[in-house]
Design a protein around this motif. Sequence first.
Motif, PDB file in Angstrom:
ATOM      1  N   VAL A   1      20.940 -21.240 -30.688  1.00  0.00           N
ATOM      2  CA  VAL A   1      19.759 -20.439 -30.996  1.00  0.00           C
ATOM      3  C   VAL A   1      20.124 -18.980 -30.757  1.00  0.00           C
ATOM      4  O   VAL A   1      20.207 -18.531 -29.613  1.00  0.00           O
ATOM      5  N   VAL A   2      20.374 -18.255 -31.821  1.00  0.00           N
ATOM      6  CA  VAL A   2      20.834 -16.866 -31.696  1.00  0.00           C
ATOM      7  C   VAL A   2      19.705 -15.867 -31.917  1.00  0.00           C
ATOM      8  O   VAL A   2      19.829 -14.685 -31.563  1.00  0.00           O
ATOM      9  N   ARG A   3      18.614 -16.308 -32.495  1.00  0.00           N
ATOM     10  CA  ARG A   3      17.436 -15.463 -32.659  1.00  0.00           C
ATOM     11  C   ARG A   3      16.214 -16.269 -32.230  1.00  0.00           C
ATOM     12  O   ARG A   3      16.137 -17.468 -32.465  1.00  0.00           O
TER      13      ARG A   3
ATOM     14  N   ASP B   1      24.115 -15.772 -23.024  1.00  0.00           N
ATOM     15  CA  ASP B   1      24.099 -16.111 -24.443  1.00  0.00           C
ATOM     16  C   ASP B   1      25.285 -16.977 -24.850  1.00  0.00           C
ATOM     17  O   ASP B   1      25.186 -17.756 -25.797  1.00  0.00           O
TER      18      ASP B   1
ATOM     19  N   PRO C   1      20.680 -25.009 -27.294  1.00  0.00           N
ATOM     20  CA  PRO C   1      20.976 -25.183 -28.722  1.00  0.00           C
ATOM     21  C   PRO C   1      20.235 -26.372 -29.327  1.00  0.00           C
ATOM     22  O   PRO C   1      19.963 -27.376 -28.676  1.00  0.00           O
ATOM     23  N   ARG C   2      19.929 -26.226 -30.597  1.00  0.00           N
ATOM     24  CA  ARG C   2      19.334 -27.316 -31.354  1.00  0.00           C
ATOM     25  C   ARG C   2      20.369 -28.429 -31.503  1.00  0.00           C
ATOM     26  O   ARG C   2      21.569 -28.178 -31.652  1.00  0.00           O
TER      27      ARG C   2
ATOM     28  N   SER D   1      13.576 -18.229 -29.847  1.00  0.00           N
ATOM     29  CA  SER D   1      13.769 -19.138 -28.715  1.00  0.00           C
ATOM     30  C   SER D   1      13.110 -20.462 -29.030  1.00  0.00           C
ATOM     31  O   SER D   1      12.400 -20.608 -30.034  1.00  0.00           O
ATOM     32  N   ASN D   2      13.342 -21.423 -28.154  1.00  0.00           N
ATOM     33  CA  ASN D   2      12.663 -22.709 -28.280  1.00  0.00           C
ATOM     34  C   ASN D   2      11.203 -22.584 -27.860  1.00  0.00           C
ATOM     35  O   ASN D   2      10.841 -21.759 -27.008  1.00  0.00           O
TER      36      ASN D   2
ATOM     37  N   ARG E   1      15.117 -22.108 -22.728  1.00  0.00           N
ATOM     38  CA  ARG E   1      14.643 -21.074 -23.649  1.00  0.00           C
ATOM     39  C   ARG E   1      15.526 -20.992 -24.895  1.00  0.00           C
ATOM     40  O   ARG E   1      15.033 -20.934 -26.020  1.00  0.00           O
ATOM     41  N   ARG E   2      16.842 -20.981 -24.705  1.00  0.00           N
ATOM     42  CA  ARG E   2      17.750 -20.923 -25.847  1.00  0.00           C
ATOM     43  C   ARG E   2      18.754 -22.071 -25.846  1.00  0.00           C
ATOM     44  O   ARG E   2      19.886 -21.915 -26.311  1.00  0.00           O
TER      45      ARG E   2
END
Length: 432
Positions: free
Chosen positions: A152-154, A129, A324-325, A156-157, A321-322
Amino acid sequence: ERSGMMAPRCYCGAWLVAVAMLVVKHVHSFNSNRLLNTLFEHTTRSKSFLSGISSEEFSLQFDNLPRKRPNGSPHGYTVALIVPTGIGASIGGYAGDALPVARAFASVADTVLTHPNVMNGASLYWPQDNILYVEGYALDEVAKGNWGLLPVVRGSNRIGLLLDAAMDEDMRLRHVQAARAARATLGVDVAEYAVTDAPIGVTLRMSPGGASWGAVDNPGTVLRGARRLVEEGGCTAIALVARFPEDEDPAMLQAYREGGGVDAVGGAEAILSHLVVQELKIPCAHAPGLDPLDADPAVAPRACAEELGHTFLPCVLANLRRAPRLLPAPPEALSAREAAAGLFAGDIDAAVLPLSACGGPAALALGATPGALVVAVEENATDMRVSPADLGFENAVVVRSYFEALGVVAAHRAGINGASLTASENQIQFRQ
């Protein structure tokens, strides 16, 4: 020095290795002995890195280094870990072999910002994370202050998979099955897949300096396919698989498999992911489409991850999956929420990279950023020849190994002047 300026240097004291060993051994998720051996592999080749300078000279170097900045970032102490692809890096030039380094820094820092070349190990992967998986072009833009990142903390992409039309039926099926497996076994949201409307047309090249690069004959088909997944499929990240040529020089390929050559596909991979990120401004990572090779007992451990299956796609899906944007604007141009939650160049406290590979956009930007520390690792040799001293960096410290880099970062985060951890008298300087 070529620039006429001497970059501040930290020559290894025993405390650097001691700090790193203590930090790593107290992280319960590690196989401590295995990870220590991995990081210590090159350090043991030399008994000391103190030859040529006195302890007083060693101590004084720390007075020129930037202190930890009290910036109040919600991301805490942030390290950018950079190992450029396709340059023959001793660590990070193979199949995810810099991943233990990233995991170790993730135990010292609150946030580690790194890129696919560090994290991708084909069928092997270890997302965390507090490790932000950022494509290389986006990482450069963040370091230059042009973009930001929104972790992305909650949730997923929503991942879209784009496959090259040049693949044969069997190769396409293998990659679709890998995506189905990631969804069924790992719960990764691989939402849709598409095939390009024409072959991508990848060719491989080597520069005179020994770095790999390549060309893409049909970039338009990549962008059309990726845009279709984003605009029609609602995807927020793209996993791209291009068919790569099988006519790589046999001697060069064998040297790479045995741990002594350059990854011939790395440079071309970077071109493809850069294209998607630059145009669509969403996370993207690439896995090459290649036929499996015959088993060979001479394959080096650092290259073994690429020998495990029919596709290199699993690590890309797990890490996207996570991812960051991307915030393609400086903080002053963003909404208050994005500016408050985003990670920007000013939040990066330290950058760690190979000593000879400091000429990339991210390294150049961070080397010129007041308050940011650059830690250059000598033993991660590459085919490049650009050091902090060549560029006149005044915020750089040169260490021998990643073990020592961990110690420097731990001291920097704690706000401890490294001179206090040496045997010198550590005199305060008088200014008239």
